[in-house]
Every structure is written in C-alpha cells, then in structure tokens.
Motif scaffolding. Structure first.
Motif, short mmCIF file in Angstrom:
data_model
loop_
_atom_site.label_atom_id
_atom_site.label_comp_id
_atom_site.label_asym_id
_atom_site.label_seq_id
_atom_site.Cartn_x
_atom_site.Cartn_y
_atom_site.Cartn_z
N LEU A 25 31.66 27.12 37.02
CA LEU A 25 32.98 26.51 36.91
C LEU A 25 33.47 26.06 38.28
N ARG A 26 33.88 24.82 38.37
CA ARG A 26 34.46 24.30 39.61
C ARG A 26 35.93 24.05 39.35
N VAL A 27 36.78 24.59 40.23
CA VAL A 27 38.22 24.44 40.06
C VAL A 27 38.83 23.84 41.32
N PRO A 28 39.96 23.16 41.18
CA PRO A 28 40.65 22.63 42.35
C PRO A 28 41.06 23.77 43.29
N LEU A 29 41.21 23.45 44.55
CA LEU A 29 41.54 24.44 45.57
C LEU A 29 42.82 25.20 45.23
N GLU A 30 43.83 24.50 44.74
CA GLU A 30 45.10 25.15 44.39
C GLU A 30 44.90 26.19 43.29
N ALA A 32 42.07 27.74 42.61
CA ALA A 32 41.28 28.82 43.20
C ALA A 32 42.18 29.79 43.97
N ALA A 33 43.16 29.25 44.68
CA ALA A 33 44.10 30.09 45.42
C ALA A 33 44.94 30.93 44.45
N ARG A 34 45.33 30.36 43.34
CA ARG A 34 46.11 31.10 42.35
C ARG A 34 45.28 32.22 41.73
N LEU A 41 46.79 40.75 43.18
CA LEU A 41 47.85 41.46 42.48
C LEU A 41 47.29 42.55 41.56
N TYR A 42 46.11 42.31 41.02
CA TYR A 42 45.46 43.25 40.10
C TYR A 42 44.10 43.62 40.68
N SER A 48 36.37 36.75 38.54
CA SER A 48 35.63 36.46 37.30
C SER A 48 36.30 37.09 36.10
N ASP A 49 36.79 38.33 36.25
CA ASP A 49 37.52 38.98 35.15
C ASP A 49 38.75 38.17 34.77
N ILE A 50 39.49 37.73 35.79
CA ILE A 50 40.70 36.95 35.56
C ILE A 50 40.36 35.67 34.79
N LEU A 51 39.35 34.96 35.24
CA LEU A 51 38.95 33.71 34.57
C LEU A 51 38.47 33.97 33.15
#
Length: 76
Positions: A25-30, A32-34, A41-42, A48-51
């Motif tokens: 998976l490729r995501v925008p930089l913004e 990725a930062a989120r 935070l967790y 990977s868990d978050i995604l």
C-alpha cells in the motif's frame, strides 16, 4: 464496526489475528503522518495494525450499507 469505533478498540488489549494475505500500500505523505501519529497514540498497535483495522472497518461499513451491500455481502 465503524471507523469511529476504532479508538475504543485500540485502547483494549490487542488480539492476535491471522492475516494470511498481504498487500502493498502506498499512501500520501500526509496520510502516512496521520497513521504514524495514531500508532504513537496507541503504542500497542503498529502502523500495520492501524491500517488493517481501518480497512476492515471501511469494508464492514460498505457491506452494511450503500449500493454495494448485496454484492459485497455475498463474498463472505
């Protein structure tokens, strides 16, 4: 599960889940930062868990409503 319910889930003890399929998976930089911020935070959750949780929640949402409901429901 809804995406908005995920923070409550992430505060609970992590459950091991078998994930036999892998995606690249490729995501925008913004984004990725989120994702990195959520992982901070967790700390019991990796990026990977978050995604994985976010994708699962989005798919649950699509199955439960919308025009794709019947088509996606039949793939389970």
């Amino acid at each position: 599960m809804k995406v908005t319910d995920l923070p409550q889930q992430w505060e609970k003890e992590k459950q091991d889940v078998e994930r036999p399929h892998e995606y690249n998976l490729r995501v925008p930089l913004e984004d990725a930062a989120r994702i990195a911020a959520l992982a901070e935070l967790y700390p019991d959750r990796t990026e990977s868990d978050i995604l994985n949780d976010m994708v699962a929640a989005a798919l649950d949402d699509l199955v439960s409503q919308g025009p794709l409901k019947e088509r996606l429901k039949n793939t389970n």
